[in-house]
Design a protein around this motif. Sequence first.
Motif, PDB file in Angstrom:
ATOM      1  N   UNK A 119       0.837  -1.200   0.000  1.00  0.00           N
ATOM      2  CA  UNK A 119       0.000   0.000   0.000  1.00  0.00           C
ATOM      3  C   UNK A 119       0.872   1.251   0.000  1.00  0.00           C
ATOM      4  N   UNK A 120       1.859   1.286   0.899  1.00  0.00           N
ATOM      5  CA  UNK A 120       2.705   2.469   1.007  1.00  0.00           C
ATOM      6  C   UNK A 120       3.566   2.667  -0.234  1.00  0.00           C
ATOM      7  N   UNK A 121       3.984   1.561  -0.850  1.00  0.00           N
ATOM      8  CA  UNK A 121       4.783   1.669  -2.071  1.00  0.00           C
ATOM      9  C   UNK A 121       3.997   2.391  -3.163  1.00  0.00           C
ATOM     10  N   UNK A 122       2.749   1.963  -3.378  1.00  0.00           N
ATOM     11  CA  UNK A 122       1.952   2.561  -4.444  1.00  0.00           C
ATOM     12  C   UNK A 122       1.429   3.937  -4.060  1.00  0.00           C
ATOM     13  N   UNK A 123       1.057   4.127  -2.793  1.00  0.00           N
ATOM     14  CA  UNK A 123       0.658   5.462  -2.343  1.00  0.00           C
ATOM     15  C   UNK A 123       1.809   6.449  -2.559  1.00  0.00           C
ATOM     16  N   UNK A 124       3.005   6.061  -2.092  1.00  0.00           N
ATOM     17  CA  UNK A 124       4.166   6.943  -2.221  1.00  0.00           C
ATOM     18  C   UNK A 124       4.515   7.184  -3.680  1.00  0.00           C
ATOM     19  N   UNK A 125       4.402   6.152  -4.502  1.00  0.00           N
ATOM     20  CA  UNK A 125       4.694   6.300  -5.933  1.00  0.00           C
ATOM     21  C   UNK A 125       3.775   7.336  -6.566  1.00  0.00           C
ATOM     22  N   UNK A 126       2.484   7.274  -6.239  1.00  0.00           N
ATOM     23  CA  UNK A 126       1.523   8.231  -6.795  1.00  0.00           C
ATOM     24  C   UNK A 126       1.809   9.645  -6.307  1.00  0.00           C
ATOM     25  N   UNK A 127       2.144   9.782  -5.006  1.00  0.00           N
ATOM     26  CA  UNK A 127       2.437  11.114  -4.463  1.00  0.00           C
ATOM     27  C   UNK A 127       3.694  11.694  -5.104  1.00  0.00           C
ATOM     28  N   UNK A 128       4.715  10.888  -5.217  1.00  0.00           N
ATOM     29  CA  UNK A 128       5.971  11.346  -5.824  1.00  0.00           C
ATOM     30  C   UNK A 128       5.760  11.702  -7.297  1.00  0.00           C
ATOM     31  N   UNK A 129       4.979  10.880  -7.995  1.00  0.00           N
ATOM     32  CA  UNK A 129       4.691  11.167  -9.411  1.00  0.00           C
ATOM     33  C   UNK A 129       3.932  12.479  -9.553  1.00  0.00           C
ATOM     34  N   UNK A 130       2.964  12.699  -8.661  1.00  0.00           N
ATOM     35  CA  UNK A 130       2.168  13.931  -8.717  1.00  0.00           C
ATOM     36  C   UNK A 130       3.051  15.152  -8.511  1.00  0.00           C
TER      37      UNK A 130
ATOM     38  N   UNK B 126      -2.838  11.003  -0.086  1.00  0.00           N
ATOM     39  CA  UNK B 126      -1.890  11.393   0.962  1.00  0.00           C
ATOM     40  C   UNK B 126      -2.452  11.117   2.343  1.00  0.00           C
ATOM     41  N   UNK B 127      -3.735  11.410   2.540  1.00  0.00           N
ATOM     42  CA  UNK B 127      -4.378  11.167   3.835  1.00  0.00           C
ATOM     43  C   UNK B 127      -4.457   9.675   4.147  1.00  0.00           C
ATOM     44  N   UNK B 128      -4.857   8.888   3.154  1.00  0.00           N
ATOM     45  CA  UNK B 128      -4.962   7.440   3.374  1.00  0.00           C
ATOM     46  C   UNK B 128      -3.590   6.821   3.590  1.00  0.00           C
ATOM     47  N   UNK B 129      -2.591   7.332   2.892  1.00  0.00           N
ATOM     48  CA  UNK B 129      -1.230   6.853   3.086  1.00  0.00           C
ATOM     49  C   UNK B 129      -0.757   7.115   4.507  1.00  0.00           C
ATOM     50  N   UNK B 130      -0.988   8.336   4.985  1.00  0.00           N
ATOM     51  CA  UNK B 130      -0.581   8.687   6.347  1.00  0.00           C
ATOM     52  C   UNK B 130      -1.340   7.861   7.380  1.00  0.00           C
ATOM     53  N   UNK B 131      -2.619   7.618   7.113  1.00  0.00           N
ATOM     54  CA  UNK B 131      -3.438   6.807   8.013  1.00  0.00           C
ATOM     55  C   UNK B 131      -2.898   5.382   8.092  1.00  0.00           C
ATOM     56  N   UNK B 132      -2.603   4.800   6.946  1.00  0.00           N
ATOM     57  CA  UNK B 132      -2.044   3.452   6.879  1.00  0.00           C
ATOM     58  C   UNK B 132      -0.709   3.375   7.622  1.00  0.00           C
ATOM     59  N   UNK B 133       0.155   4.368   7.376  1.00  0.00           N
ATOM     60  CA  UNK B 133       1.476   4.390   8.014  1.00  0.00           C
ATOM     61  C   UNK B 133       1.364   4.586   9.521  1.00  0.00           C
TER      62      UNK B 133
END
Length: 483
Positions: free
Chosen positions: A175-186, A320-327
């Motif tokens: 989850x964090x890999x793909x969340x972070x990938x999307x945030x970094x890409x954005x 970003x919110x869901x990523x932070x929640x998961x982390x």
Amino acid sequence: MTGTPTTSASEREVTGAAPDGTPGGADTLSHGALSHGLKQRHLSMIALGGVIGAGLFVGSGAGIATAGPAIVLAYVVSGLLVMLVMRMLGEMAAANPASGTFSVHAEKAVGPWAGFTAGWMFWVQLCVGIAVEAIGAAHIMVAWFPSTPSWMWVLIFMAVFCGTNLAAVGNFGEFEFWFATLKVAAIGIFLALGVLAILGVLPGTDAPGTDNLTGNGGFLPNGTDGLVVGLLASVFAYGGLETVTIAAAESEQPVQGVAKAVRTAMWRIALFYVGSMLVVVTVIPWNDKSLTTDGPYVAVLKYLDIPAAGQIMNVIVLIALLSAMNANIYGASRMSHSLVVRGEGPKFLGKVTNGVPRLTVLASSAFGFFAVLLSYWWPDTVFKWLLYMTGAAILVVWGFIAVTQLRMRRQLEREAPERLVVRMWLFPALTWVALAAVVGVMALMLRDDDTRIQVYFTAGLTGALALAGYVRQRVLAGRAHQG
């Protein structure tokens, strides 16, 4: 009977020893050990994307509104502090990977009361963060689906991420890999568009030059007071960097993994934050109201006439919110499990099933959901007090990290210099600089009415935890002396 001496669960957590006493093991109880299901790509993206949260995408607008173009300077200063903290964390985590990270190190280097205080302070901070992020994500969903209640979305998000964290650590990593990938890409796309706009090569745009940096009151339009407010906003936007050192203990190669993640992430984080702010204040005037109403990223994308800019950024902010929640669920569960392993929490929470501390996952998620309920029941009293108590918690944690690294580094140089795979730059000078900077930021918070109360409440929580930890330490010492 002779054989290889074994270590207790508490000793293994502190020393990083495996059940047979060899270095490098994870937290262990008789019920089982934490797994090593995180890959290097997971760690790299957790380190890179872990600090990219909604605070950058939305909250940075308030900082720009007060600091003006000088927000770039504010992010440079706070970014340097974050780099120092991350380097200190990397040094300790590479030398002694443990899911309790700085809490474990503080216990060994400073004393049990310090590990207790830092660990539970961090746990409360993360659990309150779970609630705040769940509420923020629910608001976005309600805006898209007005007929739905916000509590339903909170419940869905809590159930999804609690469930993924209960299953296996690899789920969290993916989850964090793909969340972070999307945030970094954005952010990467945003920076590319911004640079093209600054150069005047985008259709329909003219190169702004330095007009927006020096006009409208100059580079420092609100003086040093505005810069101070921007500095405080930028410091708290960087929260979340500790997750990678927690996750390192459950990776395939903890030492090499955290070393590489820390080294590659620091300059990229600075580029994303400082670069984003430079693009924003160069492309549009700092006093444009859309920076606070829409958020800086949306404001720039609208200025560049990017179709559906608002909805695109809403999707990114939701991620970003869901990523932070998961982390935060992951980090809180591992920190509380580490505390339990060391006898600093309820023993029944220590059970590990299939490499996952499921009871601490449930307990951390439950506390987060309870905080959400408090936001509905008593939004202006109890929930606000919770926010105040964790308002400056990240600074307290960073302070513990700096003090711990000062003492742990000297111990390692004497006892095991080969474990210093990552070294703090210009030790001890830069560690003292970081500690002074943390104290300085707290002093600046005391100047403002809104942030002063956060310092007072956080100090109260820190004092209560430190007292409880010290009393516990004395009681255990007395029992040991009697025994």
